[in-house]
Design a protein around this motif. Structure first.
Motif, PDB file in Angstrom:
ATOM      1  N   ALA A 161      -7.978  65.037  -6.400  1.00 37.40           N
ATOM      2  CA  ALA A 161      -9.121  64.241  -6.850  1.00 37.40           C
ATOM      3  C   ALA A 161      -9.874  64.951  -7.961  1.00 37.40           C
ATOM      4  N   VAL A 162     -10.058  66.262  -7.845  1.00 36.56           N
ATOM      5  CA  VAL A 162     -10.763  67.022  -8.877  1.00 36.56           C
ATOM      6  C   VAL A 162     -10.053  66.902 -10.214  1.00 36.56           C
ATOM      7  N   GLU A 163      -8.725  66.970 -10.204  1.00 32.49           N
ATOM      8  CA  GLU A 163      -7.956  66.824 -11.438  1.00 32.49           C
ATOM      9  C   GLU A 163      -8.249  65.474 -12.095  1.00 32.49           C
ATOM     10  N   LEU A 164      -8.303  64.423 -11.290  1.00 30.25           N
ATOM     11  CA  LEU A 164      -8.536  63.093 -11.829  1.00 30.25           C
ATOM     12  C   LEU A 164      -9.975  62.920 -12.295  1.00 30.25           C
TER      13      LEU A 164
ATOM     14  N   ALA B  46     -11.058  61.984 -16.049  1.00 29.76           N
ATOM     15  CA  ALA B  46     -11.752  60.707 -16.236  1.00 29.76           C
ATOM     16  C   ALA B  46     -13.012  60.840 -17.082  1.00 29.76           C
ATOM     17  N   ARG B  47     -13.556  62.039 -17.172  1.00 29.83           N
ATOM     18  CA  ARG B  47     -14.784  62.223 -17.960  1.00 29.83           C
ATOM     19  C   ARG B  47     -14.588  61.827 -19.414  1.00 29.83           C
ATOM     20  N   THR B  48     -13.394  62.062 -19.941  1.00 29.87           N
ATOM     21  CA  THR B  48     -13.125  61.746 -21.345  1.00 29.87           C
ATOM     22  C   THR B  48     -12.026  60.685 -21.498  1.00 29.87           C
ATOM     23  N   ASN B  49     -11.687  60.023 -20.402  1.00 34.76           N
ATOM     24  CA  ASN B  49     -10.629  59.011 -20.432  1.00 34.76           C
ATOM     25  C   ASN B  49     -11.167  57.728 -19.799  1.00 34.76           C
ATOM     26  N   PRO B  50     -11.725  56.821 -20.616  1.00 34.15           N
ATOM     27  CA  PRO B  50     -12.327  55.597 -20.071  1.00 34.15           C
ATOM     28  C   PRO B  50     -11.365  54.748 -19.247  1.00 34.15           C
TER      29      PRO B  50
ATOM     30  N   LEU C  25      -8.785  55.764 -17.443  1.00 37.45           N
ATOM     31  CA  LEU C  25      -8.614  56.408 -16.138  1.00 37.45           C
ATOM     32  C   LEU C  25      -9.854  56.227 -15.287  1.00 37.45           C
ATOM     33  N   ALA C  26     -11.024  56.370 -15.898  1.00 35.23           N
ATOM     34  CA  ALA C  26     -12.272  56.187 -15.155  1.00 35.23           C
ATOM     35  C   ALA C  26     -12.361  54.780 -14.587  1.00 35.23           C
ATOM     36  N   ALA C  27     -11.971  53.784 -15.378  1.00 32.16           N
ATOM     37  CA  ALA C  27     -12.023  52.397 -14.917  1.00 32.16           C
ATOM     38  C   ALA C  27     -11.060  52.166 -13.757  1.00 32.16           C
ATOM     39  N   ALA C  28      -9.886  52.788 -13.818  1.00 31.45           N
ATOM     40  CA  ALA C  28      -8.914  52.653 -12.735  1.00 31.45           C
ATOM     41  C   ALA C  28      -9.361  53.389 -11.483  1.00 31.45           C
ATOM     42  N   LEU C  29     -10.036  54.499 -11.682  1.00 30.43           N
ATOM     43  CA  LEU C  29     -10.414  55.365 -10.571  1.00 30.43           C
ATOM     44  C   LEU C  29     -11.651  54.860  -9.820  1.00 30.43           C
ATOM     45  N   ARG C  30     -12.567  54.239 -10.534  1.00 32.20           N
ATOM     46  CA  ARG C  30     -13.868  53.885  -9.954  1.00 32.20           C
ATOM     47  C   ARG C  30     -13.764  53.028  -8.692  1.00 32.20           C
ATOM     48  N   PRO C  31     -13.088  51.888  -8.705  1.00 37.39           N
ATOM     49  CA  PRO C  31     -13.029  51.081  -7.466  1.00 37.39           C
ATOM     50  C   PRO C  31     -12.271  51.772  -6.345  1.00 37.39           C
ATOM     51  N   GLU C  32     -11.251  52.549  -6.693  1.00 32.96           N
ATOM     52  CA  GLU C  32     -10.502  53.267  -5.670  1.00 32.96           C
ATOM     53  C   GLU C  32     -11.364  54.321  -4.998  1.00 32.96           C
ATOM     54  N   GLU C  33     -12.188  54.997  -5.770  1.00 33.90           N
ATOM     55  CA  GLU C  33     -13.066  56.023  -5.216  1.00 33.90           C
ATOM     56  C   GLU C  33     -14.097  55.418  -4.272  1.00 33.90           C
ATOM     57  N   ARG C  34     -14.607  54.249  -4.618  1.00 33.20           N
ATOM     58  CA  ARG C  34     -15.579  53.586  -3.741  1.00 33.20           C
ATOM     59  C   ARG C  34     -14.941  53.219  -2.402  1.00 33.20           C
ATOM     60  N   ALA C  35     -13.743  52.667  -2.470  1.00 34.26           N
ATOM     61  CA  ALA C  35     -13.041  52.299  -1.236  1.00 34.26           C
ATOM     62  C   ALA C  35     -12.710  53.537  -0.411  1.00 34.26           C
TER      63      ALA C  35
END
Length: 209
Positions: free
Chosen positions: A114-117, A121-125, A127-137
């Protein structure tokens, strides 16, 4: 026909799991930068076409791999912790053991994947968009598992939600320096007695738990 369809579905599921396991291994071993689709393909031993059939983009694959790893480990962690707490009655000592056991989960592969992602994601919009809903779930799933680990008496305490969030965010932050301080023993981290003291004050000073 039904059997043939089921066999195809089983093969697809097996291939997907094989790819996810390979992606997890690459993410943990090589980091985000090194977890290329070529590296994952080679480790999984599948064709390029088969990998792209299941995961058209690298970021989609890595996010799915991280969630796959964490979901598997969550189930394993719940069983492991339940076994270790089986003979521990409700009370302060059980709470202390919960804190110790939960802290260990922040030093296992799911956390570092998770830390790697998060870092990427900080500089990869995208990846951030893909990661955000998954992280909430995932965060909700972690809460549910945590609630079952703590037990009904602690969960019923009015201060429990506050304690749960403070411990999660604090443990996550305290684990990050272990990225470059791997010689340290997490069991001796100075935060551990602080977390226990905090739990005692929030749960036991008013006699409700």
């Amino acid at each position: 026909m039904v059997t043939e369809t089921r066999n195809r579905q089983d093969r697809a599921t097996s291939t997907r799991t094989l790819i996810l396991d390979a992606a997890v291994a690459c993410l943990v071993e090589l980091g985000y930068a090194g977890a290329s689709t070529l590296a994952i393909q080679a480790k999984a031993g599948v064709s390029r076409g088969r990998l792209l059939h299941h995961f058209p983009s690298r970021d989609e694959l890595l996010v799915a791999a991280s969630q796959h790893l964490t979901a598997t480990r969550l189930a394993q962690t719940e069983v492991r912790v339940a076994e270790q707490l089986a003979d521990e009655p409700e009370g302060p000592r059980r709470v202390e053991r919960c804190i110790e056991l939960l802290w260990t989960t922040f030093h296992e592969p799911p956390f570092w994947a998770a830390v790697e992602l998060w870092t990427a994601a900080r500089t990869n919009p995208a990846l951030a968009a893909a990661l955000r809903p998954e992280e909430r779930a995932l965060r909700e799933a972690i809460r549910e598992v945590g609630d079952r680990i703590w037990g009904p008496a602690v969960c019923a305490h009015p201060n429990y939600p506050e304690l749960r969030e403070l411990l999660f965010t604090s443990m996550r932050g305290a684990a990050l320096p272990y990225t470059f301080e791997r010689h340290r023993d997490p069991a001796n981290d100075p935060h551990v007695p602080l977390w226990k003291s905090l739990a005692h004050r929030l749960l036991f000073t008013d006699g409700q738990c």
